[in-house]
Write a protein that holds these residues in place. Structure first.
Motif, PDB file in Angstrom:
ATOM      1  N   VAL A  96     -16.532  49.128 -18.327  1.00  0.00           N
ATOM      2  CA  VAL A  96     -16.222  48.913 -19.739  1.00  0.00           C
ATOM      3  C   VAL A  96     -15.840  47.457 -19.970  1.00  0.00           C
ATOM      4  O   VAL A  96     -16.269  46.832 -20.941  1.00  0.00           O
ATOM      5  N   LEU A  97     -15.025  46.905 -19.072  1.00  0.00           N
ATOM      6  CA  LEU A  97     -14.652  45.497 -19.135  1.00  0.00           C
ATOM      7  C   LEU A  97     -15.340  44.769 -17.987  1.00  0.00           C
ATOM      8  O   LEU A  97     -15.023  44.997 -16.823  1.00  0.00           O
ATOM      9  N   GLN A  98     -16.293  43.932 -18.318  1.00  0.00           N
ATOM     10  CA  GLN A  98     -17.046  43.228 -17.279  1.00  0.00           C
ATOM     11  C   GLN A  98     -16.434  41.855 -17.033  1.00  0.00           C
ATOM     12  O   GLN A  98     -16.193  41.089 -17.959  1.00  0.00           O
ATOM     13  N   SER A  99     -16.164  41.539 -15.778  1.00  0.00           N
ATOM     14  CA  SER A  99     -15.517  40.276 -15.433  1.00  0.00           C
ATOM     15  C   SER A  99     -16.477  39.106 -15.585  1.00  0.00           C
ATOM     16  O   SER A  99     -17.693  39.247 -15.472  1.00  0.00           O
ATOM     17  N   THR A 100     -15.911  37.940 -15.827  1.00  0.00           N
ATOM     18  CA  THR A 100     -16.684  36.707 -15.964  1.00  0.00           C
ATOM     19  C   THR A 100     -17.249  36.299 -14.611  1.00  0.00           C
ATOM     20  O   THR A 100     -16.575  36.421 -13.583  1.00  0.00           O
ATOM     21  N   ASN A 101     -18.479  35.812 -14.610  1.00  0.00           N
ATOM     22  CA  ASN A 101     -19.081  35.321 -13.375  1.00  0.00           C
ATOM     23  C   ASN A 101     -18.224  34.193 -12.811  1.00  0.00           C
ATOM     24  O   ASN A 101     -17.842  33.254 -13.513  1.00  0.00           O
ATOM     25  N   VAL A 102     -17.905  34.289 -11.524  1.00  0.00           N
ATOM     26  CA  VAL A 102     -16.969  33.338 -10.932  1.00  0.00           C
ATOM     27  C   VAL A 102     -17.510  31.910 -10.962  1.00  0.00           C
ATOM     28  O   VAL A 102     -16.738  30.945 -11.031  1.00  0.00           O
ATOM     29  N   MET A 103     -18.827  31.742 -10.950  1.00  0.00           N
ATOM     30  CA  MET A 103     -19.382  30.385 -10.992  1.00  0.00           C
ATOM     31  C   MET A 103     -19.090  29.694 -12.317  1.00  0.00           C
ATOM     32  O   MET A 103     -19.035  28.462 -12.382  1.00  0.00           O
ATOM     33  N   THR A 104     -18.893  30.470 -13.377  1.00  0.00           N
ATOM     34  CA  THR A 104     -18.488  29.882 -14.656  1.00  0.00           C
ATOM     35  C   THR A 104     -17.158  29.160 -14.497  1.00  0.00           C
ATOM     36  O   THR A 104     -16.974  28.026 -14.957  1.00  0.00           O
ATOM     37  N   TYR A 105     -16.222  29.815 -13.807  1.00  0.00           N
ATOM     38  CA  TYR A 105     -14.911  29.217 -13.588  1.00  0.00           C
ATOM     39  C   TYR A 105     -14.994  28.035 -12.617  1.00  0.00           C
ATOM     40  O   TYR A 105     -14.344  27.001 -12.824  1.00  0.00           O
ATOM     41  N   ILE A 106     -15.762  28.186 -11.546  1.00  0.00           N
ATOM     42  CA  ILE A 106     -15.876  27.107 -10.556  1.00  0.00           C
ATOM     43  C   ILE A 106     -16.480  25.861 -11.189  1.00  0.00           C
ATOM     44  O   ILE A 106     -16.014  24.727 -10.953  1.00  0.00           O
ATOM     45  N   ASN A 107     -17.507  26.023 -11.984  1.00  0.00           N
ATOM     46  CA  ASN A 107     -18.135  24.872 -12.639  1.00  0.00           C
ATOM     47  C   ASN A 107     -17.177  24.179 -13.601  1.00  0.00           C
ATOM     48  O   ASN A 107     -17.182  22.949 -13.716  1.00  0.00           O
ATOM     49  N   LYS A 108     -16.364  24.952 -14.304  1.00  0.00           N
ATOM     50  CA  LYS A 108     -15.388  24.350 -15.223  1.00  0.00           C
ATOM     51  C   LYS A 108     -14.325  23.580 -14.440  1.00  0.00           C
ATOM     52  O   LYS A 108     -13.913  22.482 -14.842  1.00  0.00           O
ATOM     53  N   LEU A 109     -13.875  24.149 -13.323  1.00  0.00           N
ATOM     54  CA  LEU A 109     -12.900  23.439 -12.496  1.00  0.00           C
ATOM     55  C   LEU A 109     -13.505  22.155 -11.943  1.00  0.00           C
ATOM     56  O   LEU A 109     -12.843  21.105 -11.911  1.00  0.00           O
ATOM     57  N   ALA A 110     -14.754  22.223 -11.505  1.00  0.00           N
ATOM     58  CA  ALA A 110     -15.420  21.033 -10.973  1.00  0.00           C
ATOM     59  C   ALA A 110     -15.522  19.940 -12.028  1.00  0.00           C
ATOM     60  O   ALA A 110     -15.332  18.747 -11.734  1.00  0.00           O
ATOM     61  N   LYS A 111     -15.801  20.332 -13.250  1.00  0.00           N
ATOM     62  CA  LYS A 111     -15.931  19.360 -14.336  1.00  0.00           C
ATOM     63  C   LYS A 111     -14.622  18.660 -14.629  1.00  0.00           C
ATOM     64  O   LYS A 111     -14.595  17.486 -15.022  1.00  0.00           O
ATOM     65  N   ASN A 112     -13.500  19.363 -14.423  1.00  0.00           N
ATOM     66  CA  ASN A 112     -12.194  18.821 -14.777  1.00  0.00           C
ATOM     67  C   ASN A 112     -11.425  18.254 -13.589  1.00  0.00           C
ATOM     68  O   ASN A 112     -10.258  17.892 -13.724  1.00  0.00           O
ATOM     69  N   THR A 113     -12.069  18.189 -12.408  1.00  0.00           N
ATOM     70  CA  THR A 113     -11.401  17.698 -11.204  1.00  0.00           C
ATOM     71  C   THR A 113     -12.084  16.430 -10.714  1.00  0.00           C
ATOM     72  O   THR A 113     -13.302  16.414 -10.514  1.00  0.00           O
ATOM     73  N   THR A 114     -11.303  15.375 -10.522  1.00  0.00           N
ATOM     74  CA  THR A 114     -11.871  14.101 -10.062  1.00  0.00           C
ATOM     75  C   THR A 114     -11.424  13.735  -8.659  1.00  0.00           C
ATOM     76  O   THR A 114     -11.971  12.814  -8.054  1.00  0.00           O
ATOM     77  N   THR A 115     -10.441  14.446  -8.117  1.00  0.00           N
ATOM     78  CA  THR A 115      -9.881  14.055  -6.822  1.00  0.00           C
ATOM     79  C   THR A 115     -10.746  14.495  -5.649  1.00  0.00           C
ATOM     80  O   THR A 115     -10.766  13.835  -4.603  1.00  0.00           O
ATOM     81  N   VAL A 116     -11.441  15.624  -5.788  1.00  0.00           N
ATOM     82  CA  VAL A 116     -12.308  16.123  -4.723  1.00  0.00           C
ATOM     83  C   VAL A 116     -13.580  16.675  -5.352  1.00  0.00           C
ATOM     84  O   VAL A 116     -13.633  16.948  -6.552  1.00  0.00           O
ATOM     85  N   ASP A 117     -14.605  16.843  -4.509  1.00  0.00           N
ATOM     86  CA  ASP A 117     -15.874  17.430  -4.958  1.00  0.00           C
ATOM     87  C   ASP A 117     -15.751  18.948  -4.843  1.00  0.00           C
ATOM     88  O   ASP A 117     -15.957  19.523  -3.776  1.00  0.00           O
ATOM     89  N   VAL A 118     -15.398  19.602  -5.937  1.00  0.00           N
ATOM     90  CA  VAL A 118     -15.138  21.040  -5.924  1.00  0.00           C
ATOM     91  C   VAL A 118     -16.390  21.820  -5.513  1.00  0.00           C
ATOM     92  O   VAL A 118     -16.315  22.756  -4.706  1.00  0.00           O
ATOM     93  N   LEU A 119     -17.539  21.434  -6.039  1.00  0.00           N
ATOM     94  CA  LEU A 119     -18.762  22.185  -5.738  1.00  0.00           C
ATOM     95  C   LEU A 119     -19.139  22.062  -4.270  1.00  0.00           C
ATOM     96  O   LEU A 119     -19.600  23.038  -3.655  1.00  0.00           O
ATOM     97  N   ASP A 120     -18.948  20.888  -3.692  1.00  0.00           N
ATOM     98  CA  ASP A 120     -19.253  20.722  -2.266  1.00  0.00           C
ATOM     99  C   ASP A 120     -18.331  21.593  -1.408  1.00  0.00           C
ATOM    100  O   ASP A 120     -18.790  22.263  -0.474  1.00  0.00           O
ATOM    101  N   LEU A 121     -17.042  21.588  -1.723  1.00  0.00           N
ATOM    102  CA  LEU A 121     -16.105  22.446  -0.993  1.00  0.00           C
ATOM    103  C   LEU A 121     -16.509  23.909  -1.109  1.00  0.00           C
ATOM    104  O   LEU A 121     -16.544  24.644  -0.115  1.00  0.00           O
ATOM    105  N   TYR A 122     -16.798  24.325  -2.321  1.00  0.00           N
ATOM    106  CA  TYR A 122     -17.113  25.735  -2.565  1.00  0.00           C
ATOM    107  C   TYR A 122     -18.399  26.145  -1.856  1.00  0.00           C
ATOM    108  O   TYR A 122     -18.497  27.240  -1.294  1.00  0.00           O
TER     109      TYR A 122
END
Length: 397
Positions: A234-260
């Motif tokens: 009934v309640l479908q969770s958000t795709n986790v890559m949506t959150y990861i991409n948003k974090l990557a966009k807002n993070t400058t100290t490390v390469d979030v996508l490379d780590l992930y």
């Protein structure tokens, strides 16, 4: 012919309750001293926060009771009769609400303090926002407990050089942090806008509490279980890559996508997973062949080789934990502020007889230090309708 030892690095604890917070020298050399210090400090911070916070809580959802009444008097009488028939020995606090279509509903609670001096709009605010206050407290704590557990297991696994486990835990921690920071921002922005609009109406209270309770319900109960079999939740969770991409966009100290990507590769049956057992890759002088050496317990031979192969997965797990811990800490601080601001603005933090994290026995007095931690006296703080819903700068009392 080469032979390799099978010994595992021991998990050494230097303080009771600290778990594997002390790495042996081979682990420190493999990670690098600065990285090793950062990852242990980050995990310790989350574990300490969890240890010093509430260890349990509870929440109540007050359900709308449909009524057949056509006016306020009929609604009050009908709801009172329903409550007396269902639980004649219980002490109830209740409120009735009219809707634009002419219908009436009611809400009732055996947990709220009897404060008859309050007007109807105040009571509507209390019913509308007390549920939200309790659910925010529960959501905040579960996010903290989850982060602390995953951080502890990541560090423990790194200390024992179980890199697949470390990668799995660190990946889950990073995903949770990415979701937490995005959803916290949305919740806080919604409250800030609602609060700054001034004293709420019955309609605005009803809509706001419904919207935020629905969002919290999705954060707590959304899932993807059943989706592959044609029975989506009934309640479908958000795709986790949506959150990861948003974090990557807002993070400058490390390469979030490379780590992930490294963490995902490690926990999948792919290159990253194979590297966790690789000790050495070397070619002979005439370049006719290359030798690859693997070990089930690779730390000892890896150290003996002079760390010829960089433990990339271990580095990614450590760096992801450090980033996630910072994100979680900042996000949970904002959740705590938002929860306190809701409770103090709507004067509900001491309203319920049902104890829960974030409640208090007595409302603050005007000259008391504000419970939000701003350093101001309560009467000079910002917990009033029409004020911003953002933390104030520290002020002199």
């Amino acid at each position: 012919m080469h032979s390799f030892g099978n010994s595992l690095p021991g998990c050494v604890s230097t303080a009771e309750g600290e778990g594997c917070m002390s790495f042996e020298e081979r682990v420190v050399r493999a990670l690098g001293k600065q990285r090793a210090d950062r990852v242990r400090a980050a995990a310790r911070q989350l574990m300490t926060l969890a240890d010093h916070d509430a260890q349990s809580t509870q929440a109540v959802v007050h359900i709308n009771v449909p009524l057949h009444a056509h006016n306020a008097h009929e609604a009050t009488t009908e709801l009172a009769n329903l409550l007396n028939a269902a639980a004649p020995d219980e002490t109830w606090t209740f409120v009735t609400i009219s809707h634009p279509d002419g219908t009436w509903t009611g809400k009732a609670s055996p947990f709220m303090q009897d404060t008859s001096r309050l007007g109807s709009r105040d009571w509507i605010a209390h019913f509308a926002l007390s549920d939200l206050h309790m659910r925010l407290a529960a959501w905040r704590l579960t996010q903290l407990w989850r982060a602390a557990e995953l951080a502890e297991q990541t560090v423990e696994s790194l200390g024992c050089w179980r890199l697949l486990v470390a990668a799995a835990c660190s990946r889950s921690l990073l995903e949770g942090a990415a979701a937490l920071t995005h959803e916290t921002t949305l919740l806080h922005q919604a409250w800030d806008t609602f609060k700054q609009a001034g004293p709420p109406t019955t309609a605005s209270l009803t809509q706001f509490s419904a919207d935020l309770n629905n969002r919290l319900a999705k954060l707590q109960y959304a899932s993807r279980v059943g989706q592959s079999s044609g029975r989506p939740p009934v309640l479908q969770s958000t795709n986790v890559m949506t959150y990861i991409n948003k974090l990557a966009k807002n993070t400058t100290t490390v390469d979030v996508l490379d780590l992930y990507e490294w963490l995902c590769d490690a926990v999948h049956p792919s290159f990253g997973s194979a590297t966790t057992y690789t000790v050495l890759r070397a070619s002979d002088r005439p370049k006719t062949h290359a030798i690859e050496q693997y070990a089930r317990h690779p730390l000892q031979p890896l150290a003996a080789s002079g760390y010829a192969v960089q433990p990339t997965v271990a580095h990614a797990a450590a760096d992801a934990l450090v980033l996630a811990a910072e994100v979680v800490h900042n996000s949970l601080s904002l959740v705590k502020w938002t929860m306190d601001d809701i409770g103090l603005t709507a004067e509900i933090q001491s309203l319920n007889r049902l104890p829960y994290a974030g409640s208090s026995d007595q409302p603050p007095q005007r000259s008391d230090p504000c419970p939000c931690g701003s350093g101001r006296k309560y009467k000079r703080c910002v917990h009033r309708w029409g004020q911003p819903g953002t933390p104030p700068p520290a002020a002199e009392q």
